[in-house]
Design an enzyme around this catalytic site. Structure first.
Site, PDB file in Angstrom:
ATOM      1  N   THR A 117       0.838  -1.204   0.000  1.00  9.77           N
ATOM      2  CA  THR A 117       0.000   0.000   0.000  1.00  9.77           C
ATOM      3  C   THR A 117       0.873   1.255   0.000  1.00  9.77           C
ATOM      4  O   THR A 117       0.607   2.212  -0.723  1.00  9.77           O
ATOM      5  CB  THR A 117      -0.932   0.019   1.230  1.00  9.77           C
ATOM      6  OG1 THR A 117      -0.139  -0.099   2.418  1.00  9.77           O
ATOM      7  CG2 THR A 117      -1.912  -1.130   1.178  1.00  9.77           C
ATOM      8  N   TYR A 118       1.923   1.228   0.812  1.00 15.29           N
ATOM      9  CA  TYR A 118       2.844   2.363   0.869  1.00 15.29           C
ATOM     10  C   TYR A 118       3.476   2.589  -0.503  1.00 15.29           C
ATOM     11  O   TYR A 118       3.543   3.724  -1.000  1.00 15.29           O
ATOM     12  CB  TYR A 118       3.929   2.094   1.905  1.00 15.29           C
ATOM     13  CG  TYR A 118       4.989   3.165   2.003  1.00 15.29           C
ATOM     14  CD1 TYR A 118       4.747   4.356   2.678  1.00 15.29           C
ATOM     15  CD2 TYR A 118       6.244   2.987   1.423  1.00 15.29           C
ATOM     16  CE1 TYR A 118       5.717   5.342   2.774  1.00 15.29           C
ATOM     17  CE2 TYR A 118       7.223   3.969   1.514  1.00 15.29           C
ATOM     18  CZ  TYR A 118       6.949   5.146   2.183  1.00 15.29           C
ATOM     19  OH  TYR A 118       7.910   6.112   2.262  1.00 15.29           O
ATOM     20  N   THR A 158       1.100   4.241  -3.008  1.00 15.52           N
ATOM     21  CA  THR A 158       0.927   5.681  -2.776  1.00 15.52           C
ATOM     22  C   THR A 158       2.134   6.461  -3.274  1.00 15.52           C
ATOM     23  O   THR A 158       1.997   7.584  -3.773  1.00 15.52           O
ATOM     24  CB  THR A 158       0.683   6.001  -1.285  1.00 15.52           C
ATOM     25  OG1 THR A 158       1.854   5.720  -0.510  1.00 15.52           O
ATOM     26  CG2 THR A 158      -0.496   5.223  -0.733  1.00 15.52           C
ATOM     27  N   THR A 210      13.687  -1.707   7.214  1.00 13.15           N
ATOM     28  CA  THR A 210      13.767  -3.155   7.374  1.00 13.15           C
ATOM     29  C   THR A 210      12.394  -3.784   7.484  1.00 13.15           C
ATOM     30  O   THR A 210      12.251  -4.984   7.270  1.00 13.15           O
ATOM     31  CB  THR A 210      14.579  -3.515   8.633  1.00 13.15           C
ATOM     32  OG1 THR A 210      13.949  -2.914   9.779  1.00 13.15           O
ATOM     33  CG2 THR A 210      15.994  -2.993   8.533  1.00 13.15           C
TER      34      THR A 210
END
Length: 310
Positions: A214-215, A218, A254
């Site tokens: 999801t990151y 975006t 990480t």
């Protein structure tokens, strides 16, 4: 919560107030900690003019200012919540009144999977909606309101991530082609970002060709938006020599599956500061994706990125 990505309501060529006699000013969003704070620190040391530190939380923002003042630096503070359009407009009005414009804008504010997990276990589709609201919609809203204030020879840096490039490479060939298009419009990009959120709600995002990050998705949006805005600036304000780029600060997290090679905030600030301080006679980079102070072809993982050979 429902994320609505509204259509543009200002042109980048919007006329700004008379600005010639005002002090130069640089502003960094989401800058009370981490890379954002490190960017403000370096701009205070190197930028010829005022530097505005912004934070959603006033107490934390003022504490960050005090920390830098203890180091002999003198940033200004202004509250900014990029999820609140009114907050952005109050900041815009402050800049108009105090400075008559803006010389450097660094869009750093964002949330990550780590941020969400620290709060509570968040369902995947809710993560997608929350991240899209801040990372893409919020950044876009800041650009919509503040890009018209950018003075000639101004610099705009949108902090993206190579995780976005990685996510792009995990998308279907059809989506990759759309995101790499030189002619994709802002409206088309907004439609794609909306579709990702809807597809996660319906549990079909993988079937529809999206990455599981999801990151990362975006940040695809942030990088492509930067390419679109750079193109518009070249068309509408060709003589102003404004340079706008997206960059990866190189902070390898990480918790995103990569090797353990985290950079310090100071190292992470190097590329955004480099782009923010490009000399007034620089012709570029413009509309590029920059990692480790080097232009990287959009959609191609840079060789220096540890995940390439992981």
């Amino acid at each position: 919560m429902h994320t609505t990505l509204h259509s543009p309501h200002q042109r980048l060529g919007h006329t700004t107030p008379a600005m010639s006699s005002h002090t130069r000013v640089a502003l960094v969003t989401g800058s009370n900690k981490g890379i954002g704070l490190a960017i403000v620190r370096e701009l205070c040391r190197q930028f010829s003019g005022d530097v505005v530190l912004t934070a959603r939380d006033v107490v934390r923002g003022q504490a960050a200012v005090k920390q830098l003042e203890a180091e002999g630096l003198s940033p200004r503070f202004h509250q900014l919540d990029i999820n609140d359009l009114q907050s952005i407009r109050v900041l815009r009005d402050f800049l108009c009144k105090e400075y008559g414009g803006l010389d450097v804008l660094v869009n750093n504010a964002a949330i990550t999977p780590r941020t969400l997990r620290a709060a509570n276990p968040t369902p995947f589709h809710t993560q997608a909606e929350m991240m899209m609201k801040t990372n893409f919609v919020g950044t876009r809203d800041v650009c919509t309101e503040l890009l018209p204030l950018i003075r000639p020879k101004g610099r705009v840096v949108n902090v993206s991530s190579t995780e976005g490039v990685r996510a792009l490479n995990e998308c279907s060939p059809e989506l990759q082609q759309k995101f790499k298009s030189e002619t994709i419009t802002e409206e088309e990009l907004v439609g794609l970002m909306n579709k990702f959120v809807e597809d996660t709600k319906n549990g079909v995002h993988r079937k529809e060709g999206w990455s599981d990050s999801t990151y990362g998705v975006t940040k695809i949006g942030v990088s492509v938006l930067s390419r679109i805005y750079a193109r518009k600036l070249s068309e509408q304000r060709a003589g102003d020599k404004i340079l706008l780029n997206a960059c990866c600060p190189g902070w390898v997290r990480t918790d995103m599956g990569g090797p353990k090679a985290p950079k310090s905030p100071e190292e992470g600030a190097e590329t955004p500061v480099y782009l923010a301080l490009l000399p007034s006679d620089a012709e570029g980079p413009h509309g590029q994706f920059v990692s480790d102070k080097k232009v990287v072809e959009w959609g191609v993982l840079p060789e220096s990125f540890p995940w390439v050979n992981a």
